[in-house]
Design an enzyme around this catalytic site. Structure first.
Site, PDB file in Angstrom:
ATOM      1  N   SER A 143     -32.275 -12.637  -5.457  1.00  0.00           N
ATOM      2  CA  SER A 143     -31.213 -13.369  -4.739  1.00  0.00           C
ATOM      3  C   SER A 143     -29.985 -13.416  -5.638  1.00  0.00           C
ATOM      4  O   SER A 143     -30.100 -13.279  -6.860  1.00  0.00           O
ATOM      5  CB  SER A 143     -31.702 -14.801  -4.481  1.00  0.00           C
ATOM      6  OG  SER A 143     -30.635 -15.637  -4.065  1.00  0.00           O
ATOM      7  N   TYR A 156     -35.370 -22.933  -7.692  1.00  0.00           N
ATOM      8  CA  TYR A 156     -35.273 -21.685  -6.911  1.00  0.00           C
ATOM      9  C   TYR A 156     -34.525 -20.621  -7.722  1.00  0.00           C
ATOM     10  O   TYR A 156     -34.986 -19.477  -7.837  1.00  0.00           O
ATOM     11  CB  TYR A 156     -34.562 -21.957  -5.577  1.00  0.00           C
ATOM     12  CG  TYR A 156     -34.428 -20.719  -4.706  1.00  0.00           C
ATOM     13  CD1 TYR A 156     -35.505 -20.248  -3.965  1.00  0.00           C
ATOM     14  CD2 TYR A 156     -33.224 -20.016  -4.647  1.00  0.00           C
ATOM     15  CE1 TYR A 156     -35.377 -19.103  -3.169  1.00  0.00           C
ATOM     16  CE2 TYR A 156     -33.087 -18.875  -3.855  1.00  0.00           C
ATOM     17  CZ  TYR A 156     -34.175 -18.425  -3.123  1.00  0.00           C
ATOM     18  OH  TYR A 156     -34.051 -17.294  -2.354  1.00  0.00           O
TER      19      TYR A 156
END
Ligand SMILES: NC(=O)C1=CN([C@@H]2O[C@H](COP(=O)(O)OP(=O)(O)OC[C@H]3O[C@@H](n4cnc5c(N)ncnc54)[C@H](OP(=O)(O)O)[C@@H]3O)[C@@H](O)[C@H]2O)C=CC1
Ligand SMILES: CC(=O)[C@H](N)C(=O)O
Length: 266
Positions: A143, A156
């Protein structure tokens, strides 16, 4: 149904929704047999039925919670024993977007287990047979939050930072072989993960949200170009090159054996 599919079998984790479901469709269209992994059996079953009937390929579903050691080991064992696998997409991921103090330990561990441990152990499971055959493709979905942290994304982002460095390490390991390892850093994409993470898509700046299909098609276009790192939404290639260049220069600049002058001079 085709016998001895020449494309081999593609494994897609997290195929029950979002990017994974689109990957499954696009790969079926390319003629791969599929192995789809996720917890939601109903979603996998209807996707498998649709893809088998539309594309005449074979789909096997592995219903598993990749956050659980026992399920993860069963999937890993399946991958180790299936010599038809030519492509693994480590796509399954989960997110909880809140500050660390407000995120339960259970949620924090779930992110580590699914985003890091499962991706690492499934890579472990497939790489020996790729090395033995001297071919195979591994795609790891990280990501943009793998190189950037928000006040609500410490865990995350940490898990995706692992994916970035781990995948770069694997790329170094397989240099000189026919194995291709692609690192992917998507930005905001219209999938369920935002709802899962506690932020509805409607709360985001709408102009930043990419369609799921567009994201997958960009990733596969990057794969077809032989890219090592794919940033589906970054238009300016110079930004990617400058980032990689700065990273390498910082590393080279650290190999001095001496404390930097700013720490030793008053
Ligand atoms: N959407 C975005 O903005 C971005 C997404 N990403 C990454 O893309 C990847 C795909 O996510 P996306 O499609 O967006 O989100 P989705 O929530 O739509 O898909 C996530 C997939 O992962 C699976 N999954 C989650 N937890 C588990 C688990 N414990 N065991 C097995 N499977 C699990 C889900 O299946 P099930 O619930 O059925 O188990 C689902 O199929 C993730 O790695 C995500 O981090 C990266 C950058 C941006
Ligand atoms: C923050 C998220 O949950 C998203 N999947 C992302 O990686 O940007």
């Amino acid at each position: 149904m085709k016998e001895n599919n020449k494309m081999g079998t593609a494994v897609v984790t997290g195929a029950s929704s979002g990017l994974g479901a689109v990957f499954a469709e696009r790969l079926a269209k390319r003629g791969y047999d599929l192995k789809l992994v996720a917890r939601r059996k109903d979603r996998l079953d209807s996707l498998a039925e649709k893809l088998e009937s539309n594309y005449g390929i074979k789909v096997t579903n592995l219903v598993a919670d990749l956050g659980l050691d026992t399920d993860l080991e069963k999937v890993a064992e399946d991958l180790r024993n299936d010599k038809s696998i030519t492509l693994l997409i480590n796509n399954a991921g989960t997110s909880t977007l809140t500050s660390v103090t407000k995120t339960s330990v259970l949620k924090q561990k779930e992110m580590v287990n699914v985003n890091i441990t499962a991706l690492m152990l499934l890579s472990n499971a497939i790489l020996p047979q790729f090395l033995e055959k001297n071919e195979g493709t591994l795609i790891n979905i990280a990501s943009v939050l793998g190189f950037y942290s928000l006040p609500i994304s410490a865990v995350y982002s940490g898990t995706k930072g692992f994916v970035v460095q781990y995948t770069k390490g694997l790329q170094e390991e397989v240099k000189g072989t026919n194995i291709h390892v692609q690192l992917v850093n998507p930005a905001t994409t219209a999938t369920e993960i935002w709802e899962v993470g506690g932020i509805p898509l409607s709360a985001l700046e709408q102009s930043t949200i990419m369609k799921t299909e567009d994201c997958v098609d960009a990733i596969l276009a990057g794969l077809d170009k032989g890219e090592l790192i794919t940033h589906p939404s970054v238009n300016d290639q110079n930004l990617i090159d400058a980032y990689e260049d700065a990273r390498l220069k910082l590393m080279q600049g650290s190999q001095t054996s001496q404390p930097a002058e700013r720490y030793t001079k008053n």
